[in-house]
Design a protein around this motif. Structure first.
Motif, PDB file in Angstrom:
ATOM      1  N   GLU A  60      14.196   9.073   4.265  1.00 34.54           N
ATOM      2  CA  GLU A  60      14.965   9.395   3.010  1.00 34.54           C
ATOM      3  C   GLU A  60      14.756   8.125   2.245  1.00 34.54           C
ATOM      4  N   LEU A  61      14.650   7.064   2.660  1.00 37.93           N
ATOM      5  CA  LEU A  61      14.068   5.891   1.694  1.00 37.93           C
ATOM      6  C   LEU A  61      12.936   6.216   1.021  1.00 37.93           C
ATOM      7  N   PHE A  62      11.940   6.540   1.942  1.00 37.85           N
ATOM      8  CA  PHE A  62      10.656   6.820   1.527  1.00 37.85           C
ATOM      9  C   PHE A  62      10.509   7.921   0.342  1.00 37.85           C
ATOM     10  N   ARG A  63      11.240   8.947   0.443  1.00 37.08           N
ATOM     11  CA  ARG A  63      11.379  10.112  -0.433  1.00 37.08           C
ATOM     12  C   ARG A  63      11.879   9.437  -1.932  1.00 37.08           C
ATOM     13  N   LYS A  64      12.711   8.222  -1.960  1.00 36.69           N
ATOM     14  CA  LYS A  64      13.191   7.755  -3.064  1.00 36.69           C
ATOM     15  C   LYS A  64      12.294   6.969  -3.823  1.00 36.69           C
ATOM     16  N   GLY A  65      11.131   6.885  -3.092  1.00 39.14           N
ATOM     17  CA  GLY A  65      10.200   6.002  -3.614  1.00 39.14           C
ATOM     18  C   GLY A  65      10.239   4.557  -3.377  1.00 39.14           C
ATOM     19  N   VAL A  66      10.966   4.209  -2.317  1.00 39.76           N
ATOM     20  CA  VAL A  66      11.185   2.882  -1.742  1.00 39.76           C
ATOM     21  C   VAL A  66      10.012   2.548  -0.717  1.00 39.76           C
ATOM     22  N   ILE A 117       0.112   4.515   4.763  1.00 40.19           N
ATOM     23  CA  ILE A 117       0.577   3.629   5.770  1.00 40.19           C
ATOM     24  C   ILE A 117      -0.340   2.670   6.610  1.00 40.19           C
ATOM     25  N   GLU A 118       0.055   1.499   6.425  1.00 44.18           N
ATOM     26  CA  GLU A 118      -0.699   0.613   7.237  1.00 44.18           C
ATOM     27  C   GLU A 118       0.112  -0.405   8.032  1.00 44.18           C
ATOM     28  N   ARG A 119      -0.688  -0.668   9.120  1.00 51.70           N
ATOM     29  CA  ARG A 119      -0.355  -1.512  10.211  1.00 51.70           C
ATOM     30  C   ARG A 119      -0.360  -2.856   9.854  1.00 51.70           C
ATOM     31  N   ILE A 120       0.864  -3.780   9.829  1.00 45.94           N
ATOM     32  CA  ILE A 120       1.072  -5.171   9.349  1.00 45.94           C
ATOM     33  C   ILE A 120       0.764  -5.759  10.569  1.00 45.94           C
ATOM     34  N   ALA A 121       1.438  -5.526  11.620  1.00 43.96           N
ATOM     35  CA  ALA A 121       1.313  -6.341  12.919  1.00 43.96           C
ATOM     36  C   ALA A 121       1.487  -5.425  13.862  1.00 43.96           C
ATOM     37  N   THR A 122       1.661  -5.990  15.216  1.00 42.98           N
ATOM     38  CA  THR A 122       1.581  -5.004  16.254  1.00 42.98           C
ATOM     39  C   THR A 122       2.972  -4.361  16.215  1.00 42.98           C
ATOM     40  N   ARG A 123       3.048  -2.997  16.129  1.00 42.32           N
ATOM     41  CA  ARG A 123       4.222  -2.143  16.037  1.00 42.32           C
ATOM     42  C   ARG A 123       5.013  -2.384  14.715  1.00 42.32           C
ATOM     43  N   VAL A 124       4.570  -2.812  13.672  1.00 34.60           N
ATOM     44  CA  VAL A 124       5.264  -3.248  12.441  1.00 34.60           C
ATOM     45  C   VAL A 124       3.999  -2.317  11.370  1.00 34.60           C
ATOM     46  N   PHE A 125       4.778  -1.459  10.520  1.00 30.21           N
ATOM     47  CA  PHE A 125       4.185  -0.765   9.697  1.00 30.21           C
ATOM     48  C   PHE A 125       4.657  -0.642   8.343  1.00 30.21           C
ATOM     49  N   LEU A 126       3.739  -0.692   7.131  1.00 29.41           N
ATOM     50  CA  LEU A 126       4.244  -0.409   6.083  1.00 29.41           C
ATOM     51  C   LEU A 126       4.055   0.829   5.520  1.00 29.41           C
ATOM     52  N   LEU A 127       4.908   1.491   4.725  1.00 31.18           N
ATOM     53  CA  LEU A 127       4.727   2.788   4.111  1.00 31.18           C
ATOM     54  C   LEU A 127       5.013   2.503   2.693  1.00 31.18           C
ATOM     55  N   THR A 128       4.055   3.060   2.049  1.00 25.73           N
ATOM     56  CA  THR A 128       4.189   2.842   0.534  1.00 25.73           C
ATOM     57  C   THR A 128       3.861   4.055  -0.056  1.00 25.73           C
ATOM     58  N   PRO A 129       4.754   4.258  -1.126  1.00 27.04           N
ATOM     59  CA  PRO A 129       4.539   5.534  -1.743  1.00 27.04           C
ATOM     60  C   PRO A 129       3.387   5.613  -2.777  1.00 27.04           C
ATOM     61  N   ALA A 130       2.999   6.805  -3.342  1.00 24.17           N
ATOM     62  CA  ALA A 130       1.702   6.939  -3.988  1.00 24.17           C
ATOM     63  C   ALA A 130       1.703   5.918  -5.386  1.00 24.17           C
ATOM     64  N   ASP A 131       2.533   5.411  -5.788  1.00 21.57           N
ATOM     65  CA  ASP A 131       2.449   4.501  -7.106  1.00 21.57           C
ATOM     66  C   ASP A 131       2.428   3.022  -6.780  1.00 21.57           C
ATOM     67  N   TYR A 132       2.207   2.821  -5.711  1.00 21.33           N
ATOM     68  CA  TYR A 132       2.108   1.278  -5.014  1.00 21.33           C
ATOM     69  C   TYR A 132       0.767   1.123  -4.613  1.00 21.33           C
ATOM     70  N   MET A 133       0.168  -0.024  -4.742  1.00 19.00           N
ATOM     71  CA  MET A 133      -1.132  -0.617  -4.139  1.00 19.00           C
ATOM     72  C   MET A 133      -0.799  -1.696  -3.284  1.00 19.00           C
ATOM     73  N   VAL A 134      -1.230  -1.700  -2.218  1.00 18.07           N
ATOM     74  CA  VAL A 134      -1.138  -2.877  -1.461  1.00 18.07           C
ATOM     75  C   VAL A 134      -2.441  -3.747  -1.637  1.00 18.07           C
ATOM     76  N   LEU A 135      -2.303  -5.043  -1.935  1.00 17.00           N
ATOM     77  CA  LEU A 135      -3.415  -5.791  -2.090  1.00 17.00           C
ATOM     78  C   LEU A 135      -3.693  -6.533  -0.581  1.00 17.00           C
ATOM     79  N   ASN A 136      -4.957  -6.437  -0.169  1.00 23.35           N
ATOM     80  CA  ASN A 136      -5.031  -6.940   1.262  1.00 23.35           C
ATOM     81  C   ASN A 136      -5.950  -8.309   0.910  1.00 23.35           C
TER      82      ASN A 136
END
Length: 147
Positions: free
Chosen positions: A76-82, A114-133
């Motif tokens: 539900e949070l992800f569908r809202k674009g969060v 979806i991106e793994r940040i740490a062991t068993r921790v994930f970041l889900l980002t909507p299509a309009d976001y860009m994750v800088l590595n």
């Protein structure tokens, strides 16, 4: 005189006149109905940061599910674009795998990532976001290259 006040006086940051009435006023216990009782009222023109972030759509949710039944809240949070940070460290392995599978399908279906940040921790980002590595940029300029 307090130790901070003495240190400030020794450094010459404040006048050392021995007057501690300032501290008596600061720590006085004011009851209801006193003239200082309304000094903690927030100015109505000041907007709380969380309200401003919500209005501008700048939110990131952190979810620590107990089981697979909490996956709906993530969706539900992800569908809202969060963007959602999912912390699975407290879950059993089998339920954690189910949540990761759900999150992967959710991000695929809504064109997010979806991106793994740490062991068993994930970041889900909507299509309009860009994750800088930052790690990928370290090798490019050679700043951290210890060859």
């Amino acid at each position: 005189m307090g130790s901070v006040r003495r240190a400030s006086a020794w450094l010459g940051l404040v006048d050392d006149n021995g007057d501690e009435s300032y501290y008596d006023e600061e720590y006085a216990d004011y009851g209801e109905g006193s003239e200082r009782g309304d000094t903690w009222v927030t100015d109505p023109r000041v907007q709380v940061a969380s309200e401003t972030a919500e209005e501008q759509g700048r939110q990131i949710a952190t979810v620590t599910p107990d089981g697979f039944r909490d996956a709906r809240g993530i969706g539900e949070l992800f569908r809202k674009g969060v963007p959602v940070i999912v912390n699975l460290t407290g879950m059993e392995s089998s339920d954690a795998k189910r949540v990761v599978d759900f999150a992967a399908g959710l991000t695929f279906g809504l064109r997010g990532s979806i991106e793994r940040i740490a062991t068993r921790v994930f970041l889900l980002t909507p299509a309009d976001y860009m994750v800088l590595n930052a790690e990928s940029k370290r090798g490019a300029d050679g700043f951290f290259n210890q060859n």
